[in-house]
Each structure stands twice: as structure tokens, then as C-alpha cells.
Design an enzyme around this catalytic site. Structure first.
Site, short mmCIF file in Angstrom:
data_model
loop_
_atom_site.label_atom_id
_atom_site.label_comp_id
_atom_site.label_asym_id
_atom_site.label_seq_id
_atom_site.Cartn_x
_atom_site.Cartn_y
_atom_site.Cartn_z
N THR A 200 0.84 -1.20 0.00
CA THR A 200 0.00 0.00 0.00
C THR A 200 0.87 1.25 0.00
OG1 THR A 200 -1.75 -1.11 1.20
CG2 THR A 200 -1.59 1.24 1.57
N ARG B 60 -14.25 -7.17 0.49
CA ARG B 60 -13.54 -6.78 1.71
C ARG B 60 -13.11 -5.30 1.60
NH1 ARG B 60 -7.93 -4.97 2.67
NH2 ARG B 60 -7.31 -5.67 4.74
N GLY C 5 -10.73 -2.43 3.42
CA GLY C 5 -9.64 -2.32 4.40
C GLY C 5 -9.53 -0.93 5.00
N ASP C 6 -8.49 -0.76 5.80
CA ASP C 6 -8.27 0.49 6.53
C ASP C 6 -8.04 1.69 5.62
OD1 ASP C 6 -5.89 -0.91 5.82
OD2 ASP C 6 -4.72 0.36 7.17
N THR D 23 -0.34 1.53 7.53
CA THR D 23 -0.19 0.44 6.57
C THR D 23 -0.03 -0.87 7.32
OG1 THR D 23 1.21 -0.47 4.80
CG2 THR D 23 2.28 1.00 6.37
N GLY D 24 -0.06 -1.98 6.59
CA GLY D 24 0.04 -3.29 7.22
C GLY D 24 -1.31 -4.01 7.14
N GLY E 30 -4.82 -4.50 7.38
CA GLY E 30 -5.91 -3.55 7.55
C GLY E 30 -6.79 -3.87 8.75
#
Ligand code: ASP
Length: 305
Positions: free
Chosen positions: A171, A199, A201-202, A222-223, A225
Site C-alpha cells: 500500500t 472486503r 480495508g483500513d 499500513t500493514g 488492515g
């Protein structure tokens, strides 16, 4: 005139042979994105323009998991999330489960500028993109060889559990401080490989993957989510600074290494405060990141903590 600053990340993630073989390409792209946005800041452009330009550049780069080169989900398609926020007035926009739009963060910017909504997803977001005339591409534009190979390999060789455990991050996020002292943050992703269709994500969530307020900081997460969502990652950094008086580095470290010290997955944060101080923290093997300010030359790190 305020100090100028730009900080960019290209994902907190595990190492891989692909990354090691393409390290120069990853680094060159972050350098270019940093220089493009810093040049805009030097010309007096707003922080929002600088973060959008940086993210657009990385969305067009096949190596990063955003726009072209996005991760492929469990049904073999690409669905993207992105968000952008103006620290001056807390205007923000985001998109989720987005298909066909070449630069998801630019659509998020249209929402920030023109819509009384904040988050658009799925079909409605595509209709909005057509209405705004943003560049659209065929599905094949987004699917690049290394993501396709990974998808085929995982589809054929791995068990369901192994697929769920395997992550393919990359990301991108950017934060800028402009000459008027305004902060902005933006983030964009293709999600994680083999994630379920639908889905979100963050990166689509203001206050989780992206947040900006001139009172505290601009911040991108990041990482994994799902971990970032549970810990309201970006918003937590801002809150610790505004309410508890932590410095930008202390707040990033607290969220990653104290609040989430038992997290079973990758997490990373980058942030800039209103004085141009930069904070970065991650628990993963690597986090692609680069930064540049009025008083610090371009600097880049990948594996170093
Ligand atoms: N946070 C992103 C997501 O879970 C992935 C990443 O940062 O690499 O969608």
C-alpha cells in the site's frame, strides 16, 4: 512561510524474493514520488496537491500495491480502496471496492472537493467516477505479471488457511506540510492478496488508514488492515498528540510498540506534525519509506528500523 515536508510510505510488509530482486525499482519510485511532491510544495502548491501527486505516481507504478499492480482478490479481480484528507478543515473523501478507476485517490479527492458524502463504494463509486470524467481502464490494466503469478501459484498450491495467512502488502501513503502550514494525508491500496471479494480495508477509512488535522498531525497507516481498524491506528496517533501532548514519534511508537505490542501481523505508521517533524514506526520486517523537508535532504529507508 512554514517549513515544507513530505513523507511517503510504500507499505509495511514481510520480505520476499520479488522485493529483493526489484529493490532499486521500489526505491527509485519512492524517490520520484517524493521529488514530484516536494517540487509542488516549493512552488507554493497546497499539501493536498502534493499528496495526490505522490500517490498518483505510485498508483501508476506496477511495483506498489495500489492502482496498477494492485493485489488480486480471491475471485481473481482487483478492488481498490483510497482516501485523502485536508488537515486545514477536516474535509475528506474516500473510495472502497473500487474497480476500473486508474487513480483511486483522485476520485477520493473529487469526493473531498464536491460531495457532501465522504465514502463511496462499489457501483456507486464507479458511476461517480464516470460523472467526474476520471480516467478509467480495463481490468487487464491493473493486473500485472508478478501479481498474476502470485495469484496462480497461491490458487493452485496453497490451502485455504495458507492463503489467508499469506499477505501481500505494498500500500502507499503520503503526508505533506505546505508553505501555509497546512497538512494533508492520502493513502491508496489494492488490499491484500486473496482477500474476499467485497472486503474493505483500513485505507478507505478516515481515522484508520488516513487522517489529517492541523491541530495534531497528518498520518497514514499500513500493514494488516484488520489490525489497523481494530486499533483505529491513524486516529489514535492524532489523539495521543492532541490530547496527551505526545510528540509525533512518541505517538507512532506508542501505537505500534505499546498498544499493539502483541499484534499478530504487520503494522506501520508515518506521520508529520504541524512543525514539520516526522514520525515513523513499524513492527514488520520492512517498511518502504522516504521523506524530505526544507531542512533535510531526501532520505529513504526500507529494512532499517
Ligand atoms: N492496509 C492495507 C489493507 O489491509 C494493506 C497494506 O497496507 O499493505 O488493505
Amino acid at each position: 512561510m512554514s517549513k515544507l515536508a513530505i513523507a511517503i510510505h510504500g507499505g509495511a510488509r514481510q520480505d520476499s524474493e520479488f522485493i529483493r530482486n526489484n529493490l532499486n525499482g521500489y526505491k527509485e519510485a519512492l524517490r520520484e514520488a517524493t521529488e514530484i511532491s516536494f517540487t509542488l510544495l516549493k512552488r507554493g502548491k497546497p499539501a493536498l496537491d502534493a499528496v495526490e501527486a505522490a500517490i498518483n505516481y505510485l498508483e501508476d507504478c506496477v511495483l506498489y500495491n495500489a492502482g496498477r499492480g494492485s493485489a488480486i482478490n480471491s475471485v481473481g479481480t482487483v478492488e481498490m480502496d483510497a482516501s485523502i484528507m485536508d488537515g486545514k478543515d477536516l474535509r475528506c473523501g474516500s473510495v472502497a471496492m473500487l474497480r476500473f478507476v486508474k487513480n483511486p485517490v483522485t476520485l477520493a479527492r473529487h469526493i473531498l472537493e464536491d460531495s457532501h458524502h465522504i465514502l463511496l463504494g462499489g457501483e456507486g463509486a464507479i458511476e461517480y467516477a464516470k460523472h467526474k470524467g476520471v480516467v478509467m481502464e480495463h481490468e487487464s490494466y491493473f493486473v500485472v505479471p508478478h501479481q498474476y503469478d502470485l495469484f496462480m501459484k497461491r490458487r493452485d498450491q496453497l490451502s485455504k488457511k495458507e492463503k489467508e495467512e499469506l499477505k501481500n502488502h505494498g500500500t502507499v501513503g503520503a503526508i505533506a506540510l505546505d508553505s501555509k502550514g497546512n497538512l494533508a494525508a492520502a493513502t491508496s491500496t489494492g488490499g491484500t492478496s486473496f482477500n474476499k471479494q467485497g472486503r474493505i480495508g483500513d485505507a478507505a477509512m478516515i481515522g484508520v488508514g488516513c487522517f489529517a488535522s492541523n491541530k495534531s498531525c497528518g498520518v497514514c497507516a499500513t500493514g494488516d488492515g484488520e489490525l489497523n481498524i481494530r486499533s483505529i491506528a491513524a486516529g489514535y496517533v492524532s489523539m495521543l498528540m492532541e490530547e496527551k501532548g505526545m510528540s509525533v514519534q512518541e505517538a507512532c511508537d506508542y501505537v505500534i510498540h505499546v498498544k499493539n505490542k502483541n499484534a499478530k501481523g504487520d503494522m506501520g505508521l508515518i506521520a508529520i506534525d504541524p512543525s514539520g517533524n516526522i514520525g515513523m514506526s513499524h513492527n514488520s520486517v520492512l517498511m518502504h519509506r522516504a521523506w524530505m523537508t526544507s531542512d533535510q535532504d531526501f532520505t529513504q529507508k526500507v529494512y532499517e528500523k
